[in-house]
Design a protein around this motif. Structure first.
Motif, mmCIF file in Angstrom:
data_model
loop_
_atom_site.group_PDB
_atom_site.id
_atom_site.type_symbol
_atom_site.label_atom_id
_atom_site.label_comp_id
_atom_site.label_asym_id
_atom_site.label_seq_id
_atom_site.Cartn_x
_atom_site.Cartn_y
_atom_site.Cartn_z
ATOM 1 N N GLY A 16 0.783 -1.224 0.000
ATOM 2 C CA GLY A 16 0.000 0.000 0.000
ATOM 3 C C GLY A 16 0.818 1.278 0.000
ATOM 4 O O GLY A 16 0.260 2.362 -0.171
ATOM 5 N N THR A 17 2.131 1.162 0.146
ATOM 6 C CA THR A 17 2.999 2.354 0.121
ATOM 7 C C THR A 17 3.645 2.488 -1.251
ATOM 8 O O THR A 17 3.690 1.527 -2.024
ATOM 9 C CB THR A 17 4.080 2.283 1.199
ATOM 10 O OG1 THR A 17 4.955 1.181 0.932
ATOM 11 C CG2 THR A 17 3.460 2.123 2.585
ATOM 12 N N PRO A 18 4.182 3.681 -1.556
ATOM 13 C CA PRO A 18 4.755 3.878 -2.894
ATOM 14 C C PRO A 18 6.038 3.083 -3.115
ATOM 15 O O PRO A 18 6.789 2.786 -2.181
ATOM 16 C CB PRO A 18 5.049 5.388 -2.926
ATOM 17 C CG PRO A 18 4.187 5.975 -1.864
ATOM 18 C CD PRO A 18 4.078 4.930 -0.804
ATOM 19 N N VAL A 19 6.257 2.782 -4.398
ATOM 20 C CA VAL A 19 7.466 2.090 -4.829
ATOM 21 C C VAL A 19 8.305 3.034 -5.682
ATOM 22 O O VAL A 19 7.771 3.744 -6.542
ATOM 23 C CB VAL A 19 7.115 0.838 -5.667
ATOM 24 C CG1 VAL A 19 8.379 0.174 -6.216
ATOM 25 C CG2 VAL A 19 6.299 -0.149 -4.845
ATOM 26 N N LEU A 20 9.615 3.055 -5.426
ATOM 27 C CA LEU A 20 10.557 3.802 -6.258
ATOM 28 C C LEU A 20 11.759 2.913 -6.509
ATOM 29 O O LEU A 20 12.470 2.542 -5.581
ATOM 30 C CB LEU A 20 11.000 5.097 -5.580
ATOM 31 C CG LEU A 20 12.167 5.836 -6.266
ATOM 32 C CD1 LEU A 20 11.780 6.314 -7.658
ATOM 33 C CD2 LEU A 20 12.647 7.017 -5.410
ATOM 34 N N LEU A 21 11.985 2.571 -7.776
ATOM 35 C CA LEU A 21 13.164 1.805 -8.174
ATOM 36 C C LEU A 21 13.987 2.708 -9.100
ATOM 37 O O LEU A 21 13.484 3.169 -10.110
ATOM 38 C CB LEU A 21 12.764 0.511 -8.890
ATOM 39 C CG LEU A 21 11.807 -0.413 -8.123
ATOM 40 C CD1 LEU A 21 11.563 -1.689 -8.916
ATOM 41 C CD2 LEU A 21 12.315 -0.739 -6.747
ATOM 42 N N ALA A 81 2.055 -0.223 -3.509
ATOM 43 C CA ALA A 81 2.588 -1.564 -3.763
ATOM 44 C C ALA A 81 1.580 -2.645 -3.413
ATOM 45 O O ALA A 81 0.841 -2.544 -2.418
ATOM 46 C CB ALA A 81 3.864 -1.776 -2.949
ATOM 47 N N HIS A 82 1.603 -3.685 -4.219
ATOM 48 C CA HIS A 82 0.772 -4.858 -3.983
ATOM 49 C C HIS A 82 1.683 -6.046 -3.752
ATOM 50 O O HIS A 82 2.815 -6.078 -4.245
ATOM 51 C CB HIS A 82 -0.113 -5.086 -5.228
ATOM 52 C CG HIS A 82 -1.189 -6.086 -5.016
ATOM 53 N ND1 HIS A 82 -1.003 -7.438 -5.204
ATOM 54 C CD2 HIS A 82 -2.486 -5.940 -4.631
ATOM 55 C CE1 HIS A 82 -2.120 -8.087 -4.944
ATOM 56 N NE2 HIS A 82 -3.027 -7.200 -4.591
ATOM 57 N N GLY A 106 19.805 -5.312 -11.691
ATOM 58 C CA GLY A 106 18.543 -5.752 -11.113
ATOM 59 C C GLY A 106 18.302 -5.186 -9.720
ATOM 60 O O GLY A 106 19.241 -4.927 -8.961
ATOM 61 N N THR A 107 17.025 -4.988 -9.411
ATOM 62 C CA THR A 107 16.594 -4.592 -8.066
ATOM 63 C C THR A 107 15.542 -5.572 -7.599
ATOM 64 O O THR A 107 14.543 -5.798 -8.298
ATOM 65 C CB THR A 107 15.999 -3.179 -8.049
ATOM 66 O OG1 THR A 107 16.981 -2.237 -8.453
ATOM 67 C CG2 THR A 107 15.492 -2.823 -6.648
ATOM 68 N N SER A 108 15.796 -6.165 -6.454
ATOM 69 C CA SER A 108 14.851 -7.116 -5.883
ATOM 70 C C SER A 108 13.866 -6.342 -5.002
ATOM 71 O O SER A 108 14.281 -5.680 -4.048
ATOM 72 C CB SER A 108 15.606 -8.162 -5.058
ATOM 73 O OG SER A 108 14.684 -9.047 -4.447
ATOM 74 N N LEU A 109 12.594 -6.418 -5.321
ATOM 75 C CA LEU A 109 11.561 -5.717 -4.552
ATOM 76 C C LEU A 109 10.850 -6.689 -3.625
ATOM 77 O O LEU A 109 10.326 -7.715 -4.075
ATOM 78 C CB LEU A 109 10.548 -5.068 -5.496
ATOM 79 C CG LEU A 109 9.362 -4.374 -4.820
ATOM 80 C CD1 LEU A 109 9.838 -3.175 -3.999
ATOM 81 C CD2 LEU A 109 8.322 -3.935 -5.852
ATOM 82 N N THR A 110 10.862 -6.359 -2.353
ATOM 83 C CA THR A 110 10.113 -7.122 -1.351
ATOM 84 C C THR A 110 8.942 -6.268 -0.883
ATOM 85 O O THR A 110 9.112 -5.070 -0.620
ATOM 86 C CB THR A 110 11.004 -7.468 -0.148
ATOM 87 O OG1 THR A 110 12.080 -8.289 -0.602
ATOM 88 C CG2 THR A 110 10.215 -8.223 0.917
ATOM 89 N N VAL A 111 7.770 -6.865 -0.788
ATOM 90 C CA VAL A 111 6.587 -6.165 -0.300
ATOM 91 C C VAL A 111 6.152 -6.822 1.005
ATOM 92 O O VAL A 111 5.861 -8.018 1.050
ATOM 93 C CB VAL A 111 5.446 -6.194 -1.324
ATOM 94 C CG1 VAL A 111 4.236 -5.424 -0.801
ATOM 95 C CG2 VAL A 111 5.906 -5.620 -2.663
#
Lengths: 113, 116
Positions: A16-21, A81-82, A106-111
């Motif tokens: 639910g919060t914003p994502v910035l990559l 984010a979902h 690469g960037t690994s995104l964890t939610v």
């Protein structure tokens, strides 16, 4: 020569919060820039592409990226984010002939729920 | 049809085996690619075919042998592989024609190869 730098190897956000990559590029000409997503043990899926038609590019699943020539950046964002966004994200620049891709690391995104 | 298909999904082979990976697309794309991807790393380009001709070979060992029988099909023949060749092998295709999406690559799901 073309190159891409992804500034964060890992990003963690709450659902639910914003994502910035973040992605910075180096190119001797006006580049084509892409963001791809790769879920575990899957192929790469195109999120969006910068084609010089508009600096703000909207992609699939609510993602967008802004091309900033002065900053040589192409950061990927999403307002909320979902859980299904958890994946590896690659920023890519193509060569002038459109024949070869240069991948960021690469960037690994964890939610986090 | 807007996808790239790859078979098999998984492959386990010994170092003396001969096997082949297959990639297919029916989007009329004229460029096709093989990539190798190790865990937690970006894909590494191996080969590029443009109009069924090999245009880029990124100094890949000869135990990997690509083949492009027609514009829709790309094979990767494997022989005498080493355990360090274990990886996800990705195929991609691109239109390689005029237009803003000419250089966009569309990836298949990959073949997970394990060499024992």
């Amino acid at each position: 020569a073309q190159s891409v730098t992804q500034l964060d190897s890992h990003v963690s956000v709450s659902e639910g919060t914003p994502v910035l990559l973040r992605c910075n590029y180096s190119s001797s000409y006006s580049p084509s820039l892409f963001w791809y997503v790769q879920h575990p043990n899957k192929g790469l899926q195109l999120l969006l592409k910068y084609t010089s038609a508009a600096t703000l590019v909207k992609g699939i699943n609510g993602f967008e990226a802004e091309f900033k020539k002065s900053e040589t950046s192409f950061h990927l964002t999403k307002p909320s984010a979902h859980m299904s966004d958890a994946a590896e994200y690659f920023c890519v620049v193509s060569d002038s002939a459109g024949n070869q891709f240069y991948f960021g690391t690469g960037t690994s995104l964890t939610v986090i729920p | 049809d807007t996808e790239v298909t790859q078979t098999p999904k998984h492959l386990v082979m010994g170092m003396t085996n001969k096997k082949s990976l297959k990639c297919e697309q029916h989007m009329g794309h004229r460029a096709m690619y093989w990539y190798k991807q190790k865990a937690k790393k970006p894909p590494e380009l191996m080969f590029v075919y443009s109009y069924e001709k090999l245009s880029i070979n990124e100094s890949v060992p000869s135990r990997f042998s690509p083949e492009c029988p027609n514009s829709s099909l790309l094979n990767l023949h494997l022989h005498a592989l080493q355990p360090e060749d274990s990886a996800l092998y990705l195929c991609a295709s691109s239109p390689f024609a005029s237009g803003s999406m000419a250089d966009t690559q569309y990836f298949g799901p990959g073949t997970r190869l394990t060499v024992l």
